[in-house]
Design a protein around this motif. Structure first.
Motif, PDB file in Angstrom:
ATOM      1  N   ASN A 191     -10.275   9.848   3.903  1.00 36.04           N
ATOM      2  CA  ASN A 191     -10.204  10.420   2.563  1.00 36.04           C
ATOM      3  C   ASN A 191      -8.808  10.868   2.175  1.00 36.04           C
ATOM      4  OD1 ASN A 191     -10.085  12.670   4.221  1.00 36.04           O
ATOM      5  ND2 ASN A 191     -11.319  13.943   2.871  1.00 36.04           N
ATOM      6  N   ALA A 192      -7.834  10.785   3.096  1.00 37.13           N
ATOM      7  CA  ALA A 192      -6.436  11.067   2.762  1.00 37.13           C
ATOM      8  C   ALA A 192      -5.669   9.789   2.438  1.00 37.13           C
ATOM      9  CB  ALA A 192      -5.753  11.815   3.902  1.00 37.13           C
ATOM     10  N   ASN A 193      -6.347   8.647   2.462  1.00 34.30           N
ATOM     11  CA  ASN A 193      -5.696   7.380   2.152  1.00 34.30           C
ATOM     12  C   ASN A 193      -5.400   7.283   0.664  1.00 34.30           C
ATOM     13  OD1 ASN A 193      -5.847   6.570   4.785  1.00 34.30           O
ATOM     14  ND2 ASN A 193      -7.506   5.109   4.494  1.00 34.30           N
ATOM     15  N   PRO A 194      -4.359   6.537   0.297  1.00 36.65           N
ATOM     16  CA  PRO A 194      -4.112   6.301  -1.128  1.00 36.65           C
ATOM     17  C   PRO A 194      -5.149   5.358  -1.711  1.00 36.65           C
ATOM     18  CG  PRO A 194      -2.587   5.018   0.206  1.00 36.65           C
ATOM     19  CD  PRO A 194      -3.349   5.892   1.153  1.00 36.65           C
ATOM     20  N   MET A 195      -5.126   5.250  -3.008  1.00 36.08           N
ATOM     21  CA  MET A 195      -5.981   4.294  -3.718  1.00 36.08           C
ATOM     22  C   MET A 195      -5.289   2.931  -3.701  1.00 36.08           C
ATOM     23  SD  MET A 195      -7.065   4.507  -7.719  1.00 36.08           S
ATOM     24  CE  MET A 195      -8.127   3.284  -8.494  1.00 36.08           C
ATOM     25  N   TYR A 196      -6.061   1.870  -3.463  1.00 35.59           N
ATOM     26  CA  TYR A 196      -5.519   0.518  -3.423  1.00 35.59           C
ATOM     27  C   TYR A 196      -6.039  -0.279  -4.623  1.00 35.59           C
ATOM     28  CZ  TYR A 196      -4.701   1.777   1.481  1.00 35.59           C
ATOM     29  OH  TYR A 196      -4.313   2.408   2.633  1.00 35.59           O
ATOM     30  N   VAL A 197      -5.120  -0.930  -5.343  1.00 35.93           N
ATOM     31  CA  VAL A 197      -5.487  -1.766  -6.484  1.00 35.93           C
ATOM     32  C   VAL A 197      -4.790  -3.115  -6.310  1.00 35.93           C
ATOM     33  CG1 VAL A 197      -5.476  -2.010  -8.989  1.00 35.93           C
ATOM     34  CG2 VAL A 197      -5.700   0.266  -7.968  1.00 35.93           C
ATOM     35  N   VAL A 198      -5.570  -4.194  -6.264  1.00 35.41           N
ATOM     36  CA  VAL A 198      -5.034  -5.541  -6.086  1.00 35.41           C
ATOM     37  C   VAL A 198      -5.379  -6.373  -7.309  1.00 35.41           C
ATOM     38  CG1 VAL A 198      -5.048  -7.624  -4.664  1.00 35.41           C
ATOM     39  CG2 VAL A 198      -5.277  -5.376  -3.581  1.00 35.41           C
ATOM     40  N   ASP A 199      -4.367  -6.818  -8.015  1.00 38.36           N
ATOM     41  CA  ASP A 199      -4.553  -7.613  -9.241  1.00 38.36           C
ATOM     42  C   ASP A 199      -5.503  -6.926 -10.219  1.00 38.36           C
ATOM     43  OD1 ASP A 199      -2.814  -9.638  -8.448  1.00 38.36           O
ATOM     44  OD2 ASP A 199      -4.390 -10.757  -7.422  1.00 38.36           O
ATOM     45  N   TYR A 229      -5.214   6.805 -13.104  1.00 36.04           N
ATOM     46  CA  TYR A 229      -6.304   6.465 -12.192  1.00 36.04           C
ATOM     47  C   TYR A 229      -7.162   7.671 -11.825  1.00 36.04           C
ATOM     48  CZ  TYR A 229      -4.260   1.849 -11.658  1.00 36.04           C
ATOM     49  OH  TYR A 229      -3.783   0.579 -11.902  1.00 36.04           O
ATOM     50  N   GLY A 230      -6.791   8.849 -12.308  1.00 39.35           N
ATOM     51  CA  GLY A 230      -7.666  10.007 -12.275  1.00 39.35           C
ATOM     52  C   GLY A 230      -8.183  10.459 -10.931  1.00 39.35           C
ATOM     53  N   SER A 231      -9.505  10.345 -10.760  1.00 39.07           N
ATOM     54  CA  SER A 231     -10.209  11.004  -9.656  1.00 39.07           C
ATOM     55  C   SER A 231      -9.918  10.429  -8.287  1.00 39.07           C
ATOM     56  CB  SER A 231     -11.720  10.919  -9.901  1.00 39.07           C
ATOM     57  OG  SER A 231     -12.149   9.573  -9.860  1.00 39.07           O
ATOM     58  N   ARG A 232      -9.278   9.273  -8.205  1.00 37.20           N
ATOM     59  CA  ARG A 232      -9.021   8.662  -6.898  1.00 37.20           C
ATOM     60  C   ARG A 232      -7.544   8.583  -6.569  1.00 37.20           C
ATOM     61  NH1 ARG A 232     -12.981   3.468  -7.341  1.00 37.20           N
ATOM     62  NH2 ARG A 232     -11.996   3.361  -9.374  1.00 37.20           N
ATOM     63  N   ALA A 233      -6.708   9.249  -7.366  1.00 36.35           N
ATOM     64  CA  ALA A 233      -5.264   9.066  -7.230  1.00 36.35           C
ATOM     65  C   ALA A 233      -4.556  10.254  -6.606  1.00 36.35           C
ATOM     66  CB  ALA A 233      -4.656   8.774  -8.601  1.00 36.35           C
ATOM     67  N   ALA A 234      -5.300  11.245  -6.104  1.00 37.21           N
ATOM     68  CA  ALA A 234      -4.657  12.448  -5.575  1.00 37.21           C
ATOM     69  C   ALA A 234      -3.734  12.154  -4.404  1.00 37.21           C
ATOM     70  CB  ALA A 234      -5.719  13.463  -5.160  1.00 37.21           C
ATOM     71  N   ASN A 235      -4.013  11.104  -3.652  1.00 36.21           N
ATOM     72  CA  ASN A 235      -3.187  10.748  -2.493  1.00 36.21           C
ATOM     73  C   ASN A 235      -2.228   9.603  -2.790  1.00 36.21           C
ATOM     74  OD1 ASN A 235      -4.511  12.631  -0.672  1.00 36.21           O
ATOM     75  ND2 ASN A 235      -6.278  11.264  -0.815  1.00 36.21           N
ATOM     76  N   GLY A 236      -1.996   9.347  -4.086  1.00 36.50           N
ATOM     77  CA  GLY A 236      -1.105   8.270  -4.481  1.00 36.50           C
ATOM     78  C   GLY A 236      -1.852   6.968  -4.712  1.00 36.50           C
ATOM     79  N   VAL A 237      -1.166   6.008  -5.303  1.00 40.23           N
ATOM     80  CA  VAL A 237      -1.768   4.711  -5.638  1.00 40.23           C
ATOM     81  C   VAL A 237      -0.824   3.595  -5.199  1.00 40.23           C
ATOM     82  CG1 VAL A 237      -2.711   3.253  -7.465  1.00 40.23           C
ATOM     83  CG2 VAL A 237      -2.900   5.751  -7.646  1.00 40.23           C
ATOM     84  N   ILE A 238      -1.378   2.582  -4.564  1.00 41.38           N
ATOM     85  CA  ILE A 238      -0.618   1.390  -4.184  1.00 41.38           C
ATOM     86  C   ILE A 238      -1.135   0.209  -4.998  1.00 41.38           C
ATOM     87  CG2 ILE A 238      -0.093  -0.225  -2.326  1.00 41.38           C
ATOM     88  CD1 ILE A 238      -0.127   2.059  -0.388  1.00 41.38           C
ATOM     89  N   LEU A 239      -0.255  -0.359  -5.806  1.00 44.06           N
ATOM     90  CA  LEU A 239      -0.601  -1.492  -6.673  1.00 44.06           C
ATOM     91  C   LEU A 239       0.001  -2.766  -6.097  1.00 44.06           C
ATOM     92  CD1 LEU A 239       0.259   0.150 -10.133  1.00 44.06           C
ATOM     93  CD2 LEU A 239      -1.942   0.144  -8.970  1.00 44.06           C
ATOM     94  N   ILE A 240      -0.841  -3.764  -5.911  1.00 46.90           N
ATOM     95  CA  ILE A 240      -0.394  -5.040  -5.350  1.00 46.90           C
ATOM     96  C   ILE A 240      -0.658  -6.151  -6.355  1.00 46.90           C
ATOM     97  CG2 ILE A 240      -0.821  -6.754  -3.544  1.00 46.90           C
ATOM     98  CD1 ILE A 240      -1.376  -4.517  -1.624  1.00 46.90           C
ATOM     99  N   THR A 241       0.365  -6.949  -6.600  1.00 53.70           N
ATOM    100  CA  THR A 241       0.224  -8.130  -7.454  1.00 53.70           C
ATOM    101  C   THR A 241       0.467  -9.365  -6.594  1.00 53.70           C
ATOM    102  OG1 THR A 241       1.059  -6.896  -9.366  1.00 53.70           O
ATOM    103  CG2 THR A 241       1.049  -9.304  -9.521  1.00 53.70           C
ATOM    104  N   THR A 242      -0.484 -10.283  -6.607  1.00 57.46           N
ATOM    105  CA  THR A 242      -0.327 -11.498  -5.811  1.00 57.46           C
ATOM    106  C   THR A 242       0.456 -12.560  -6.590  1.00 57.46           C
ATOM    107  OG1 THR A 242      -2.481 -12.314  -6.545  1.00 57.46           O
ATOM    108  CG2 THR A 242      -2.421 -11.053  -4.495  1.00 57.46           C
ATOM    109  N   LYS A 243       0.900 -13.563  -5.891  1.00 58.62           N
ATOM    110  CA  LYS A 243       1.765 -14.573  -6.482  1.00 58.62           C
ATOM    111  C   LYS A 243       1.025 -15.413  -7.521  1.00 58.62           C
ATOM    112  CE  LYS A 243       4.808 -14.889  -2.470  1.00 58.62           C
ATOM    113  NZ  LYS A 243       5.310 -15.732  -1.359  1.00 58.62           N
ATOM    114  N   LYS A 244       1.782 -15.816  -8.537  1.00 55.09           N
ATOM    115  CA  LYS A 244       1.254 -16.649  -9.609  1.00 55.09           C
ATOM    116  C   LYS A 244       2.047 -17.954  -9.667  1.00 55.09           C
ATOM    117  CE  LYS A 244      -1.447 -13.247 -11.112  1.00 55.09           C
ATOM    118  NZ  LYS A 244      -1.096 -12.229 -10.104  1.00 55.09           N
ATOM    119  N   GLY A 245       1.574 -18.863 -10.501  1.00 53.74           N
ATOM    120  CA  GLY A 245       2.293 -20.112 -10.707  1.00 53.74           C
ATOM    121  C   GLY A 245       3.432 -19.938 -11.688  1.00 53.74           C
TER     122      GLY A 245
END
Length: 751
Positions: A191-199, A229-245
């Protein structure tokens, strides 16, 4: 001989005179073709640039623009000029017959206009008002990391990455952003992990992603950048964007690496003869009879009788080198309307002990297309992972193998000359390894994100997003039984068993729906932007577990081959939902004065109705000092400078799915002399728990030096977390497990 030398010298002198004459003619021609040109250097806004460098290409001849941006220079008609200035793109001009030049330089988009991924959108790096760290694919690809979390280690300030182990398939790392902001517990250690968002899709882990599929990663470190990101962002947020054409012809790319893993810093154990000598000294100190004679100690040393006087190097028999290799193939390309990227990845990782290994297969497809004012994006990925590890009879896990290897004495033989295993009271860990009893964990994860956006008006877009994640896990463990024998008589001695099989299956599904309305426009010197959004998320996890023992032999391990006596069958399901409304408004004047406000309102099924909804706002501002006229004298050294300040409130809801409800658990009881099935309360509940909240204040500054070749960010922050959710000890008279309570405060501060 003298005459010949004289003639040679005379001939050389004539040649030298001829060369000098021709050079004089050439230089004269150049002098006569020189012309004087003048010019003025401007930026894109029409402001003159002071101190720009103007150099004749291929020479050291040049000048600089004066306080009015003007310059003059004598050059030949066929010359070209190279114009450079810190923070701007280099420009080259052919002069021809021009006498008066007007030159406009463009800012270096790679540095000043670098786009950073933020919550539900992107922003120019120069216009960020929050604390955001970002890295691109080149920084990740240069590291032979097996998973994404480990690849982040040491790349971003304020982001602590600690690798938890080196086991293949389980060598992922813990990520903490600006320290630990909450209290972990046994029910939810993550529960101390950051929030993960992929694409754009919230995910539970990033370690099933091939690091080579990643285009960029942004880390939202303060409340101003993460509040969206509100309620899930207390431990920070990691945003990942995958490769595109890209809108280029199809390209094929293949990457691979090979490596070897070796154990390091292993303990050094005494050989048998030294062990026996010290043991004798210990017994002598206790006035006891010596355990070994000098002749016996010598046999330990020279190895003349390995059955009776062995010298076993257990670590040498146990550890080995492990091969690791990774492969990835990519096809990408497209046209002006449609782009695509397809990739396949494979990772094989052998451990430093036998049996232990991990294999991962990745497939990804990202497709984007533009149809008039509409754009459609589709991202699909699938990952299969297979982890195998040896297990021991004691405890049924791999830990006991390492424990026993570290404590078994060198005078216990691995095997006798007749093939029987040596053993101590707890058996022989290498005999367990040789039997190839193992645990196999498999997972299959499929993620899909589809979005359709339509431009309603200039700068105004509406976007619909649907995200789906499905994960299937299988965990199988077969513990074999072992019979040890007296190596001299062959009589059975120590038996370790019985054999057993444990199977667990888990299926998890998550569905996310989003509606986004975005607006971005620039009016002269005014830049305005905004987002209004709605999101709802549903997740469900189902699991079953079965156990049987006393199989007929060690070659049969399917559950139905075991004895029904003592069998176990368990299962269950959990679900939760989250509903959210959010928005962002931003304003910038002349790219100097920047303001931003975010707000999100979340409602979670994990908290009772009366406390279910929480509001999480943030405010931030920045002043880009380097855009002020008074900064021009410093711009040659400090090419960009910005001061930031922010405040925000975030939440944390990582406390399990039913903390406020009293749930029933299956319990057996005795009635009428026989065991009956029943239900009972086991976990305590608390209907009065509420959101765990953190408030963060951040003051920072960003600097870039030498045309943005060197950058630096400084942040001073303080985070106060209140109503921390934790379980306090309760009296045994309570009769249930302790419930969650809002019972603590945490303060984090740092630079």
């Amino acid at each position: 001989m003298k005459k010949t030398l004289f003639k040679k010298h005379l001939f050389g002198a004539r040649i030298a005179k001829m060369i000098c004459f021709l050079a004089l003619i050439f230089m004269s021609a150049n002098i006569f073709s020189q012309q004087k040109i003048t010019g003025t250097i401007y930026d894109e806004a029409g402001e003159t640039i002071i101190g720009a460098s103007i150099v004749v290409k291929g020479t050291s001849k040049g000048t600089v623009s004066d306080h009015e941006g003007k310059f003059s220079l004598e050059i030949s008609e066929k010359s070209s000029l190279v114009i450079t200035y810190l923070g701007y793109l280099q420009q080259e001009m052919a002069i021809g017959d021009q006498k008066n030049l007007t030159i406009k330089l463009r800012e270096d988009a790679k540095n000043l206009d670098e786009v950073i991924v933020v919550g539900y959108g992107t922003q120019k790096k120069a216009n960020l008002t929050g604390s955001v760290a970002a890295i691109n694919s080149s920084m990740i690809e240069s590291r032979p990391a097996t998973n994404t979390s480990t690849a982040l280690q040491g790349l971003m300030p304020g982001v602590t990455v600690i690798q938890n182990g080196g086991q293949p398939g389980k060598d992922d790392s813990s990520i903490r952003i600006r320290g630990v902001g909450t209290i972990s517990n046994s029910d939810n250690p993550n529960n101390a992990n950051p929030m993960y968002v992929v694409d754009g899709l919230t995910v539970s882990t990033i370690n099933d992603i091939d690091p080579n599929d990643i285009e960029n990663i942004s880390v939202l470190k303060d409340a101003a950048s993460a509040a969206i990101y509100g309620s899930r962002a207390a431990n920070g947020v990691i945003l990942i964007t995958t490769k595109k054409g890209s809108n280029k012809p199809a390209t094929v790319k293949y990457d691979a690496y090979f490596g070897v893993q070796s154990p390091t810093a292993l303990p050094e154990y005494l050989p048998s003869h030294e062990y026996a000598h010290l043991y004798n000294n210990a017994r002598l100190a206790e006035n006891k009879q010596l355990a070994y004679t000098a002749d016996e100690i010598e046999k330990f040393r020279n190895g003349s009788d390995p059955d009776n006087y062995p010298n076993t190097d257990w670590l040498d028999l146990f550890y080995k080198n492990g091969l690791q290799h990774s492969h990835r193939a990519e096809v990408s390309g497209g046209s002006e309307k449609t782009t695509y990227m397809f990739s396949l990845g494979y990772l094989s990782q052998d451990g430093v002990i036998d049996i232990a290994n991990f294999k991962r297969y990745n497939a990804r497809a990202n497709i984007s297309t533009q149809i008039k004012r509409a754009s459609i994006n589709f991202n699909l990925s699938h990952t299969y992972g297979n982890t195998i590890e040896p297990v021991g009879i004691i405890g049924g896990d791999m830990y006991q193998i390492f424990r026993q290897i570290g404590r078994i004495a060198p005078f216990v033989p691995y095997k006798y000359s007749n093939g029987y295993y040596g053993y101590m009271n707890d058996g022989n860990p290498l005999a367990w390894m040789d039997s190839e009893m193992k645990r196999q964990e498999q997972y299959r994860t499929t993620r899909g994100v589809a979005s359709v956006s339509y431009e309603l008006l200039e700068g105004l877009k509406i976007q619909e997003v649907i995200g789906y994640e499905y994960t299937a896990k299988a965990d199988e463990k077969f513990v074999k039984d072992i019979q040890f024998y007296n190596w001299k008589t062959g009589a059975p001695t120590l038996y370790q068993g019985p054999n057993s099989q444990t199977d667990r299956r888990e299926d998890a599904v998550m569905l996310n729906l989003q509606t986004l309305l975005t607006y971005n426009r620039r009016f002269d010197k005014h830049t305005v932007g905004g987002i209004l959004g709605y999101s709802q998320e549903y997740s469900r996890t189902d699991w079953t577990k079965g156990y049987r023992k006393d199989f007929l032999n060690n070659d049969l391990w399917e559950l139905n081959a075991g004895s029904p006596s003592g069998q176990e069958a368990n299962g269950g399901a959990e679900e939760y939902a989250l509903q959210s409304f959010f928005g962002r408004a931003s304003y910038g004047y002349d790219d100097k004065y920047l303001f931003e406000a975010n707000v999100r309102r979340d409602g979670t099924s994990r908290i009772i109705d009366s406390q279910r909804w929480g509001t999480f706002p943030s405010f931030s501002a920045a002043w880009r000092i380097s855009s002020e006229p008074f900064w021009e004298s410093l711009s040659s050294v400090i090419s960009d400078a910005k001061i930031r300040a922010s405040w925000g409130k975030l939440g944390n809801q990582q406390i399990g799915n039913y903390p406020y409800q009293s749930s029933l658990t299956q319990k057996n009881y005795t009635f009428g002399g026989s065991v009956q099935q029943g239900l009972a309360l086991e976990d305590g509940s608390n209907r009065f728990i509420k959101w765990e909240t953190s408030k963060t204040t951040n003051i920072g500054a960003d600097f870039a030096f030498l045309a943005n070749k060197l950058s630096m960010a400084i942040d001073v922050y303080e985070r106060n977390t209140e109503d921390v959710l934790m379980k306090l000890p309760v009296s045994t008279l309570y009769g249930l497990k302790a419930p969650y309570q809002n019972a603590a405060k945490i303060n984090n501060k740092g630079v």
